[in-house]
Design a protein around this motif. Structure first.
Motif, PDB file in Angstrom:
ATOM      1  N   HIS A 174       0.819  -1.222   0.000  1.00 37.29           N
ATOM      2  CA  HIS A 174       0.000   0.000   0.000  1.00 37.29           C
ATOM      3  C   HIS A 174       0.848   1.265   0.000  1.00 37.29           C
ATOM      4  CE1 HIS A 174      -2.734  -3.089   1.588  1.00 37.29           C
ATOM      5  NE2 HIS A 174      -3.665  -2.398   0.933  1.00 37.29           N
ATOM      6  N   GLU A 175       0.482   2.179  -0.896  1.00 34.51           N
ATOM      7  CA  GLU A 175       1.137   3.481  -0.955  1.00 34.51           C
ATOM      8  C   GLU A 175       0.063   4.554  -0.904  1.00 34.51           C
ATOM      9  OE1 GLU A 175       3.701   5.356  -0.939  1.00 34.51           O
ATOM     10  OE2 GLU A 175       5.377   4.597  -2.153  1.00 34.51           O
ATOM     11  N   HIS A 176       0.399   5.753  -0.432  1.00 33.59           N
ATOM     12  CA  HIS A 176      -0.593   6.841  -0.430  1.00 33.59           C
ATOM     13  C   HIS A 176      -0.784   7.402  -1.834  1.00 33.59           C
ATOM     14  CE1 HIS A 176       2.888   9.399  -0.765  1.00 33.59           C
ATOM     15  NE2 HIS A 176       3.396   8.803   0.311  1.00 33.59           N
ATOM     16  N   THR A 177       0.227   7.193  -2.696  1.00 29.99           N
ATOM     17  CA  THR A 177       0.150   7.685  -4.066  1.00 29.99           C
ATOM     18  C   THR A 177       0.465   6.530  -5.002  1.00 29.99           C
ATOM     19  OG1 THR A 177       0.919   9.858  -3.348  1.00 29.99           O
ATOM     20  CG2 THR A 177       1.074   9.385  -5.694  1.00 29.99           C
ATOM     21  N   GLY A 228       7.728  -9.461 -10.666  1.00 28.13           N
ATOM     22  CA  GLY A 228       8.006 -10.093  -9.386  1.00 28.13           C
ATOM     23  C   GLY A 228       8.604  -9.114  -8.374  1.00 28.13           C
ATOM     24  N   ILE A 229       8.119  -7.865  -8.406  1.00 27.86           N
ATOM     25  CA  ILE A 229       8.585  -6.861  -7.433  1.00 27.86           C
ATOM     26  C   ILE A 229       7.837  -7.086  -6.120  1.00 27.86           C
ATOM     27  CG2 ILE A 229       8.660  -4.381  -6.937  1.00 27.86           C
ATOM     28  CD1 ILE A 229       8.669  -4.013 -10.068  1.00 27.86           C
ATOM     29  N   GLU A 230       8.566  -7.162  -5.004  1.00 25.63           N
ATOM     30  CA  GLU A 230       7.915  -7.598  -3.779  1.00 25.63           C
ATOM     31  C   GLU A 230       7.413  -6.435  -2.914  1.00 25.63           C
ATOM     32  OE1 GLU A 230      10.972  -7.145  -4.204  1.00 25.63           O
ATOM     33  OE2 GLU A 230      11.900  -6.496  -2.321  1.00 25.63           O
ATOM     34  N   ASP A 231       7.873  -5.217  -3.197  1.00 23.87           N
ATOM     35  CA  ASP A 231       7.494  -4.103  -2.334  1.00 23.87           C
ATOM     36  C   ASP A 231       7.130  -2.874  -3.171  1.00 23.87           C
ATOM     37  OD1 ASP A 231       7.422  -1.945  -0.453  1.00 23.87           O
ATOM     38  OD2 ASP A 231       8.692  -3.124   0.894  1.00 23.87           O
ATOM     39  N   ILE A 232       5.912  -2.376  -2.984  1.00 25.01           N
ATOM     40  CA  ILE A 232       5.407  -1.248  -3.787  1.00 25.01           C
ATOM     41  C   ILE A 232       6.224   0.028  -3.548  1.00 25.01           C
ATOM     42  CG2 ILE A 232       3.708  -0.414  -2.085  1.00 25.01           C
ATOM     43  CD1 ILE A 232       1.776   0.060  -4.429  1.00 25.01           C
TER      44      ILE A 232
END
Ligand code: PHE
Length: 341
Positions: free
Chosen positions: A214-217, A323-327
């Protein structure tokens, strides 16, 4: 010393000095020393001419002028010679070896993975006749919620914790790109209802607790289609085609009934992806057929027209693709991350 001897001595001395000159600066110095009107050697010599008279004075004057002319030419030649040397030196010093490999050519900038994914989706969408539109990130409550069948106090607002603008309760940072739905339809229905196919990707904002997913943007890629006799087959077909374009292969999808106030029926679409731990169903996007109220707000008669709409999180899709593990990597500016794409 008589004039003749003197001026010839000056000439000899001048030519000798000129010979030793090796730069434009020293040439100027010598020029000053001999040619200065006030106290140059030549001027000083000329003063002796006034002691002569008659025919002799005339002949000597002529001779003096010839010498002066000769010396001036010698200076001009020396000046040319120095300039040529100077240019040659510059040519040598600043020569460009066009055959040399540029260091910077080996490290050019490149396109961010999110933008790459976005462009791939846009390409496929355009291929299916969709136009790509841009929309406002700061928008009115009407376009972000009201027009989408989400009145004030509707519980659906809780699922998108929205950033409102202080002292301006009617304005917010859009929490989804669906703010473009009614705006776009109105554009197309202004002079009589017309079919629409539009994609409208963009940045959205939510007051999320930030973690790996989860990201704010973040970015959404949404599209809608309004026409006569639109059905769920179109919806799934368009989505599958986009996913195929992005992933470069056929993607297995499934629909689960879900609720969004602006579609009826509404679904969540899952797709089968492998994040390295074997294949899994992952929730990818929200979609559905347009709610009659939304069609109406857009200027279309829901008895005659139908629409489909779907919105997907671009970050999530790109994460699934690579396969990116972190947004949080996307906006980290970390070269170790960026250089992998
Ligand atoms: N706007 C929804 C969201 O952000 C997604 C969606 C778009 C759902 C279009 C249905 C139709 O969650």
């Amino acid at each position: 010393m008589d004039f003749k001897t003197h001026i010839q001595a000056v000439k000899k001395e001048c030519l000798l000095a000129l010979k030793k000159v090796d730069s434009v600066d020293s040439l100027k110095e010598v020029e000053q020393r001999f040619f200065s009107r006030k106290n140059g050697e030549l001027s000083k010599a000329m003063k002796l001419l006034k002691d002569e008279s008659g025919q002799a004075k005339q002949t000597l004057g002529q001779m003096a002028n010839d010498i002066k002319k000769e010396l001036e030419d010698a200076f001009a030649n020396k000046h040319d010679e120095l300039r040529r040397e100077q240019m040659a030196a510059i040519g040598e010093r600043e020569a460009i070896d066009v055959t040399q490999t540029l260091v910077t050519a080996q490290m050019p900038g490149h396109i961010h993975p999110l933008t790459q994914g976005l462009w791939e989706l846009e390409d496929v969408a355009r291929g299916m006749g969709f136009i790509v539109e841009d929309g406002p990130e700061l928008d009115s409550d009407f376009y972000v919620f009201e027009s989408l069948n989400i009145p004030a106090h509707h519980p659906a607002r809780d699922s998108q914790d929205t950033f409102y603008i202080k002292d301006h309760p009617n304005w917010c940072m859009r929490s989804h790109v669906s703010n473009m739905q009614v705006r776009l339809m109105r554009k197309y229905s202004e002079k009589g209802s017309k079919p629409v196919r539009a994609a409208y990707p963009g940045r959205v904002f939510r007051n999320e607790a930030i973690d790996a997913t989860h990201e704010h943007t973040f970015y959404q890629f949404e599209a809608l289609m309004v026409d006569r006799e639109i059905h769920i087959g179109h919806l799934v077909g368009v989505i599958k085609e986009l996913l195929k374009g992005l992933f470069g292969r056929e993607i297995e999808v499934r629909l689960r009934p879900s609720y969004f106030p602006f579609v009826e029926p509404g679904f969540e679409l899952d797709m089968k992806v492998d994040f390295g731990k074997g294949e899994q169903w992952v929730e990818m996007l929200g979609c559905g057929l347009m709610h009659p109220r939304v069609l109406e707000e857009g200027g279309y008669d829901p008895h005659e027209w139908q629409g489909l709409a779907f919105g997907m999180g671009l970050n999530r899709l790109v994460m699934a693709k690579y396969g990116i593990e972190d947004i949080r990597h996307f906006h980290s500016g970390d070269m170790r991350f960026l250089e992998q794409f």
